[in-house]
Scaffold this motif. Structure first.
Motif, PDB file in Angstrom:
ATOM      1  N   ALA A   1       0.825  -1.023   0.183  1.00  0.00           N
ATOM      2  CA  ALA A   1       0.121   0.063   0.359  1.00  0.00           C
ATOM      3  C   ALA A   1       0.688   0.926   0.272  1.00  0.00           C
ATOM      4  O   ALA A   1       0.581   1.687  -1.060  1.00  0.00           O
ATOM      5  CB  ALA A   1      -1.599   0.032   1.246  1.00  0.00           C
TER       6      ALA A   1
ATOM      7  N   ASP B   1       1.310   4.488  -3.088  1.00  0.00           N
ATOM      8  CA  ASP B   1       0.001   5.491  -2.203  1.00  0.00           C
ATOM      9  C   ASP B   1       0.526   6.367  -0.749  1.00  0.00           C
ATOM     10  O   ASP B   1      -0.615   5.452  -0.353  1.00  0.00           O
ATOM     11  CB  ASP B   1      -1.365   6.037  -2.759  1.00  0.00           C
ATOM     12  CG  ASP B   1      -2.013   7.192  -2.621  1.00  0.00           C
ATOM     13  OD1 ASP B   1      -1.732   7.939  -2.087  1.00  0.00           O
ATOM     14  OD2 ASP B   1      -2.722   7.173  -3.688  1.00  0.00           O
TER      15      ASP B   1
ATOM     16  N   GLY C   1       0.019   8.817   0.862  1.00  0.00           N
ATOM     17  CA  GLY C   1      -0.949   9.482   2.003  1.00  0.00           C
ATOM     18  C   GLY C   1      -2.220   8.664   1.583  1.00  0.00           C
ATOM     19  O   GLY C   1      -2.704   8.848   2.644  1.00  0.00           O
ATOM     20  N   ALA C   2      -2.574   7.643   0.825  1.00  0.00           N
ATOM     21  CA  ALA C   2      -4.065   6.864   0.903  1.00  0.00           C
ATOM     22  C   ALA C   2      -3.717   5.665   2.023  1.00  0.00           C
ATOM     23  O   ALA C   2      -4.270   5.355   2.237  1.00  0.00           O
ATOM     24  CB  ALA C   2      -4.377   6.172  -0.404  1.00  0.00           C
ATOM     25  N   ALA C   3      -1.984   5.363   2.466  1.00  0.00           N
ATOM     26  CA  ALA C   3      -1.788   4.446   3.184  1.00  0.00           C
ATOM     27  C   ALA C   3      -1.641   4.618   4.525  1.00  0.00           C
ATOM     28  O   ALA C   3      -2.148   4.492   5.675  1.00  0.00           O
ATOM     29  CB  ALA C   3      -0.609   4.346   2.826  1.00  0.00           C
ATOM     30  N   GLN C   4      -2.060   6.140   4.615  1.00  0.00           N
ATOM     31  CA  GLN C   4      -1.680   7.045   5.995  1.00  0.00           C
ATOM     32  C   GLN C   4      -2.897   7.693   6.474  1.00  0.00           C
ATOM     33  O   GLN C   4      -3.321   6.651   7.455  1.00  0.00           O
ATOM     34  CB  GLN C   4      -1.334   8.079   5.637  1.00  0.00           C
ATOM     35  CG  GLN C   4      -0.156   8.113   5.646  1.00  0.00           C
ATOM     36  CD  GLN C   4       1.267   9.266   5.984  1.00  0.00           C
ATOM     37  OE1 GLN C   4       0.503  10.413   4.478  1.00  0.00           O
ATOM     38  NE2 GLN C   4       1.398  10.446   7.260  1.00  0.00           N
ATOM     39  N   LEU C   5      -3.723   7.271   5.339  1.00  0.00           N
ATOM     40  CA  LEU C   5      -4.765   7.465   6.132  1.00  0.00           C
ATOM     41  C   LEU C   5      -5.655   5.955   6.027  1.00  0.00           C
ATOM     42  O   LEU C   5      -6.889   6.211   7.058  1.00  0.00           O
ATOM     43  CB  LEU C   5      -6.475   8.337   4.627  1.00  0.00           C
ATOM     44  CG  LEU C   5      -6.006   8.938   4.221  1.00  0.00           C
ATOM     45  CD1 LEU C   5      -6.439   9.381   2.915  1.00  0.00           C
ATOM     46  CD2 LEU C   5      -6.244  10.072   5.117  1.00  0.00           C
ATOM     47  N   MET C   6      -5.143   5.052   6.176  1.00  0.00           N
ATOM     48  CA  MET C   6      -5.843   3.966   6.192  1.00  0.00           C
ATOM     49  C   MET C   6      -5.138   3.619   7.142  1.00  0.00           C
ATOM     50  O   MET C   6      -5.790   2.309   8.389  1.00  0.00           O
ATOM     51  CB  MET C   6      -4.877   2.183   5.580  1.00  0.00           C
ATOM     52  CG  MET C   6      -5.510   2.387   3.962  1.00  0.00           C
ATOM     53  SD  MET C   6      -7.477   2.573   3.755  1.00  0.00           S
ATOM     54  CE  MET C   6      -7.785   4.218   3.583  1.00  0.00           C
ATOM     55  N   GLY C   7      -4.274   4.455   8.425  1.00  0.00           N
ATOM     56  CA  GLY C   7      -3.460   4.085   9.307  1.00  0.00           C
ATOM     57  C   GLY C   7      -1.794   3.612   9.629  1.00  0.00           C
ATOM     58  O   GLY C   7      -1.368   2.893  10.557  1.00  0.00           O
ATOM     59  N   ILE C   8      -1.882   3.035   8.238  1.00  0.00           N
ATOM     60  CA  ILE C   8      -0.326   2.419   8.237  1.00  0.00           C
ATOM     61  C   ILE C   8       0.405   3.763   8.363  1.00  0.00           C
ATOM     62  O   ILE C   8       0.851   4.929   8.015  1.00  0.00           O
ATOM     63  CB  ILE C   8      -0.474   1.891   6.836  1.00  0.00           C
ATOM     64  CG1 ILE C   8      -1.471   0.585   6.708  1.00  0.00           C
ATOM     65  CG2 ILE C   8       1.002   1.692   6.297  1.00  0.00           C
ATOM     66  CD1 ILE C   8      -1.037   0.759   5.081  1.00  0.00           C
ATOM     67  N   ASN C   9       1.758   3.754   9.270  1.00  0.00           N
ATOM     68  CA  ASN C   9       2.681   4.329   9.661  1.00  0.00           C
ATOM     69  C   ASN C   9       3.669   3.986   9.411  1.00  0.00           C
ATOM     70  O   ASN C   9       4.320   3.098   8.878  1.00  0.00           O
ATOM     71  CB  ASN C   9       3.679   3.576  10.961  1.00  0.00           C
ATOM     72  CG  ASN C   9       4.456   4.751  11.665  1.00  0.00           C
ATOM     73  OD1 ASN C   9       4.956   5.636  11.074  1.00  0.00           O
ATOM     74  ND2 ASN C   9       4.476   4.690  12.833  1.00  0.00           N
TER      75      ASN C   9
ATOM     76  N   HIS D   1      -1.752   8.994   9.777  1.00  0.00           N
ATOM     77  CA  HIS D   1      -1.966   7.268  10.709  1.00  0.00           C
ATOM     78  C   HIS D   1      -2.527   6.917  11.687  1.00  0.00           C
ATOM     79  O   HIS D   1      -2.390   5.737  11.768  1.00  0.00           O
ATOM     80  CB  HIS D   1      -0.720   6.389   9.875  1.00  0.00           C
ATOM     81  CG  HIS D   1       0.660   6.560  11.521  1.00  0.00           C
ATOM     82  ND1 HIS D   1       1.283   7.446  10.652  1.00  0.00           N
ATOM     83  CD2 HIS D   1       0.723   6.343  11.513  1.00  0.00           C
ATOM     84  CE1 HIS D   1       2.240   7.333  12.105  1.00  0.00           C
ATOM     85  NE2 HIS D   1       1.499   6.068  12.953  1.00  0.00           N
TER      86      HIS D   1
ATOM     87  N   VAL E   1      -7.759   7.541  11.459  1.00  0.00           N
ATOM     88  CA  VAL E   1      -8.259   6.173  11.887  1.00  0.00           C
ATOM     89  C   VAL E   1      -9.203   5.666  12.734  1.00  0.00           C
ATOM     90  O   VAL E   1     -10.058   5.540  12.841  1.00  0.00           O
ATOM     91  CB  VAL E   1      -8.117   5.438  10.058  1.00  0.00           C
ATOM     92  CG1 VAL E   1      -6.693   5.226  10.656  1.00  0.00           C
ATOM     93  CG2 VAL E   1      -9.146   5.294   9.684  1.00  0.00           C
TER      94      VAL E   1
ATOM     95  N   ARG F   1      -8.122   7.343  -5.228  1.00  0.00           N
ATOM     96  CA  ARG F   1      -6.905   6.587  -4.985  1.00  0.00           C
ATOM     97  C   ARG F   1      -6.837   5.397  -3.924  1.00  0.00           C
ATOM     98  O   ARG F   1      -6.731   5.398  -2.688  1.00  0.00           O
ATOM     99  CB  ARG F   1      -5.856   7.516  -3.618  1.00  0.00           C
ATOM    100  CG  ARG F   1      -6.068   9.051  -4.315  1.00  0.00           C
ATOM    101  CD  ARG F   1      -5.440   9.762  -3.380  1.00  0.00           C
ATOM    102  NE  ARG F   1      -3.981   9.639  -2.978  1.00  0.00           N
ATOM    103  CZ  ARG F   1      -3.387  10.677  -2.018  1.00  0.00           C
ATOM    104  NH1 ARG F   1      -4.470  12.125  -2.453  1.00  0.00           N
ATOM    105  NH2 ARG F   1      -2.541  11.160  -1.516  1.00  0.00           N
TER     106      ARG F   1
ATOM    107  N   PHE G   1      -6.443   1.533  -3.929  1.00  0.00           N
ATOM    108  CA  PHE G   1      -4.690   0.447  -4.489  1.00  0.00           C
ATOM    109  C   PHE G   1      -4.893  -0.168  -6.118  1.00  0.00           C
ATOM    110  O   PHE G   1      -5.115  -1.098  -5.967  1.00  0.00           O
ATOM    111  CB  PHE G   1      -4.272  -0.563  -3.060  1.00  0.00           C
ATOM    112  CG  PHE G   1      -3.913   0.598  -2.003  1.00  0.00           C
ATOM    113  CD1 PHE G   1      -3.000   1.392  -1.693  1.00  0.00           C
ATOM    114  CD2 PHE G   1      -4.541   0.674  -0.735  1.00  0.00           C
ATOM    115  CE1 PHE G   1      -2.930   2.205  -0.889  1.00  0.00           C
ATOM    116  CE2 PHE G   1      -4.241   1.413   0.609  1.00  0.00           C
ATOM    117  CZ  PHE G   1      -3.663   2.326   0.734  1.00  0.00           C
TER     118      PHE G   1
ATOM    119  N   TYR H   1      -7.184  -1.604   8.585  1.00  0.00           N
ATOM    120  CA  TYR H   1      -5.645  -2.042   8.921  1.00  0.00           C
ATOM    121  C   TYR H   1      -6.350  -1.743  10.700  1.00  0.00           C
ATOM    122  O   TYR H   1      -4.947  -2.325  11.299  1.00  0.00           O
ATOM    123  CB  TYR H   1      -5.155  -0.713   8.381  1.00  0.00           C
ATOM    124  CG  TYR H   1      -3.648  -0.976   8.589  1.00  0.00           C
ATOM    125  CD1 TYR H   1      -3.037  -2.512   7.751  1.00  0.00           C
ATOM    126  CD2 TYR H   1      -3.154  -0.608   9.639  1.00  0.00           C
ATOM    127  CE1 TYR H   1      -1.610  -2.898   7.969  1.00  0.00           C
ATOM    128  CE2 TYR H   1      -1.699  -0.943   9.298  1.00  0.00           C
ATOM    129  CZ  TYR H   1      -0.783  -2.295   8.761  1.00  0.00           C
ATOM    130  OH  TYR H   1       0.373  -2.025   8.833  1.00  0.00           O
ATOM    131  N   THR H   2      -6.619  -1.218  11.111  1.00  0.00           N
ATOM    132  CA  THR H   2      -6.085  -0.260  13.000  1.00  0.00           C
ATOM    133  C   THR H   2      -6.932  -1.557  13.738  1.00  0.00           C
ATOM    134  O   THR H   2      -6.775  -1.538  14.497  1.00  0.00           O
ATOM    135  CB  THR H   2      -5.804   0.620  13.340  1.00  0.00           C
ATOM    136  OG1 THR H   2      -7.609   0.920  12.235  1.00  0.00           O
ATOM    137  CG2 THR H   2      -5.514   1.597  12.593  1.00  0.00           C
TER     138      THR H   2
END
Lengths: 293, 236
Positions: A171, A175, A177-185, B73, B76, B88, B90, B104-105
């Protein structure tokens, strides 16, 4: 039989290139940068094994494990202090920094170990296998290299495609930015990528110096560049591409050495790269997704 | 206390000020629209709320908690999801993997599966295409996927950036039906739209943004009949 023997040692050399190329391609895929210091991490890994096994007399397995831990920490440290501050900088600034880190590592090794070539003692204790009534001999290093590489590649493939951190890596590579919105650090994911790539570099260093036992501060430079070529060849950013690219490169190099000229082998390898990129600029497995807008 | 409280927000791109002293509230259960022309600062506002951009000054509170400096991050898991402009999704991951990314979280497998079933029942087309690579979906399907992905985090508030952009009229009305459905299920929505007509038809209240400033606000039904709004944004 000569062909088979050349082919097998080509696959073995190619597996080492693949392990190094994985580091290049994963870092490129996630951080969109070329980490030209990656080749020198291999050399550092080999020196750690050398120090642990030859100087301190520890068993080979322990030496390799220490090298993996050391290089993993080294990779994360390099990322944290050299590349992370440049996250928003131009790619040229990052590239120059990577070259700077490369020279820094080489010169640190020069300072600590001196410029003379060290005789590396193999970490492989498996003896050579003779097949086909003594016509085909495969060295223990070759066998271990191929087996270890296959295990690593399969585990890495499963890690990236089946686990949560692996999916997070995919992810982030697509992207941030989009990854951060998913909660990915994102920073954590980039650090993890450097850790994995550098750990693999340590293994590659130990295997490379077991097969070609001359160790100097410049040992990592040429295999580093060839592995980079392998990564581009396979399609930079693609993990299966790096695996295939490395092995193909090793086979081409070894067959050129065996049948054409050992002096020209590198030239042939690079010529093949140029041809491949002319025909398919994204590399063998280069990603091309048709996105609808 | 409003669920989302924005106070005196100022955001810069280098020396250019994109957002000037923006303040607004979103109450629990409301659909609030942020309308304005291209470049008015709508997307910048959303990006600042979810931490993709940082504010020079001002504050953002979610349920009374200051989230101005919270990194993107960590937002959410605080109950706020963001459907970004341009979807956006994936592109190289499957529809299913995209939805899993949305959760994810979250830890509880059973609850995640319940959410997945809920998203699939709301978007049957995503269920049909669950194994398809997201990059090959149509624009409208990708928008549904982006919304489904946001719902997978089980948000209490969801920010949507131009969900109707580039879609066929049929998809546009379908997307707005879904927004109504989301509101009905009790989720708060902050909606950014250029399509002011559609936005005002689903929203309870709206704010009008012009070159980085809020120039008007009120009940959506009142704004719809306001002469200036009609002239500038509704093409009447």
């Amino acid at each position: 039989m000569k062909f088979l023997s050349q082919l097998i040692s080509g696959i073995s050399l190619g597996s080492i290139y693949s392990l190094i190329a994985l580091g290049y391609t994963m870092v490129y895929g996630i951080a969109k940068m070329l980490n030209f210091a990656h080749g020198d991490v291999i050399m550092i890994g080999a020196f750690v094994v050398y120090t642990a096994c030859v100087t301190a007399g520890l068993p080979a397995v322990v030496g390799v494990l220490i090298a993996i831990v050391f290089c993993t920490l080294l990779g994360v440290t390099i990322e944290r202090f050299a590349y992370k501050p440049l996250r928003q900088a131009t790619s040229l600034a990052v590239l120059i920094t990577a070259i700077g880190v490369s020279y820094l590592l080489q010169n640190l090794a020069l300072l600590i170990f001196g410029s003379d070539t060290k005789q590396f003692s193999s970490v492989v204790s498996l003896s050579a296998v003779t097949l086909a009534d003594g016509q085909l001999t495969i060295s223990g290093e070759t066998i271990v290299t191929i087996i270890v590489s296959v295990i690593i590649m399969v585990s890495l493939y499963l890690f990236v495609n089946k686990t949560k951190p692996g999916k997070a890596m995919q992810a982030v590579s697509e992207d941030k930015g989009a990854a951060q919105l998913m909660g990915i650090n994102v920073n954590g994911t980039i650090a993890l990528t450097f850790a994995i790539g550098s750990g693999l570099a340590a293994i590659a260093g130990a295997l490379l110096c077991s097969a070609y036992p001359a160790l100097s501060p410049y040992t990592g430079a040429m295999p580093g560049i060839k592995a980079f070529v392998a990564a581009v060849f396979g399609g930079i950013g693609s993990i299966p591409g790096a695996m295939i690219g490395g092995i193909v490169l090793g086979i081409i190099e070894n067959l050129s050495k065996g049948y054409i000229s050992s002096q020209l082998s590198d030239a042939i390898v690079f010529a093949v790269l140029i041809i491949v990129l002319l025909v398919k600029p994204t590399g063998i497995m280069g990603k091309k997704i048709n996105e609808k807008v | 206390m409003a669920m989302l409280e924005i106070r005196d927000l100022n955001v810069f791109f280098g020396v250019i000020q994109a957002i000037r002293d923006v303040s607004f509230d979103v109450d629990k259960g409301e659909v609030v629209a942020l309308i304005g022309a291209n470049g008015a600062g709508k997307t910048t506002t959303l990006h600042t709320i979810t931490g993709l951009l940082s504010a020079k000054s001002g504050s953002i509170h979610l349920d009374g908690k200051d989230i101005t400096k919270v990194p993107a991050h960590k937002i959410v898991s605080m109950g706020m999801a963001h459907v970004p402009e341009g979807r956006r999704v994936f592109a190289s991951l499957s529809v299913y993997d995209n939805l899993k990314m949305g959760a994810y979280t979250r830890k509880d497998k059973k609850e995640i599966n319940d959410s997945l079933e809920m998203v699939f029942s709301e978007f049957p087309r995503l269920k049909e295409r669950r194994n398809q690579v997201a990059g090959t979906l149509s624009g409208g399907e990708q928008q549904m996927l982006a919304m489904g992905r946001a719902l997978m985090s089980k948000p209490r508030i969801i920010l949507m950036d131009e969900p109707s952009m580039g879609l066929s009229p049929l998809y546009v009305s379908e997307i707005f039906e879904i927004i109504k459905q989301i509101k009905k299920e009790g989720t708060t929505v902050l909606l950014v739209e250029q399509n002011a007509n559609m936005a005002l038809s689903v929203a309870d209240r709206a704010y009008v943004l012009e070159t980085g400033k809020i120039v008007m606000d009120g009940k959506a039904s009142d704004l719809m009949n306001d002469e200036r709004v009609r002239k500038a944004y509704l093409g009447a």
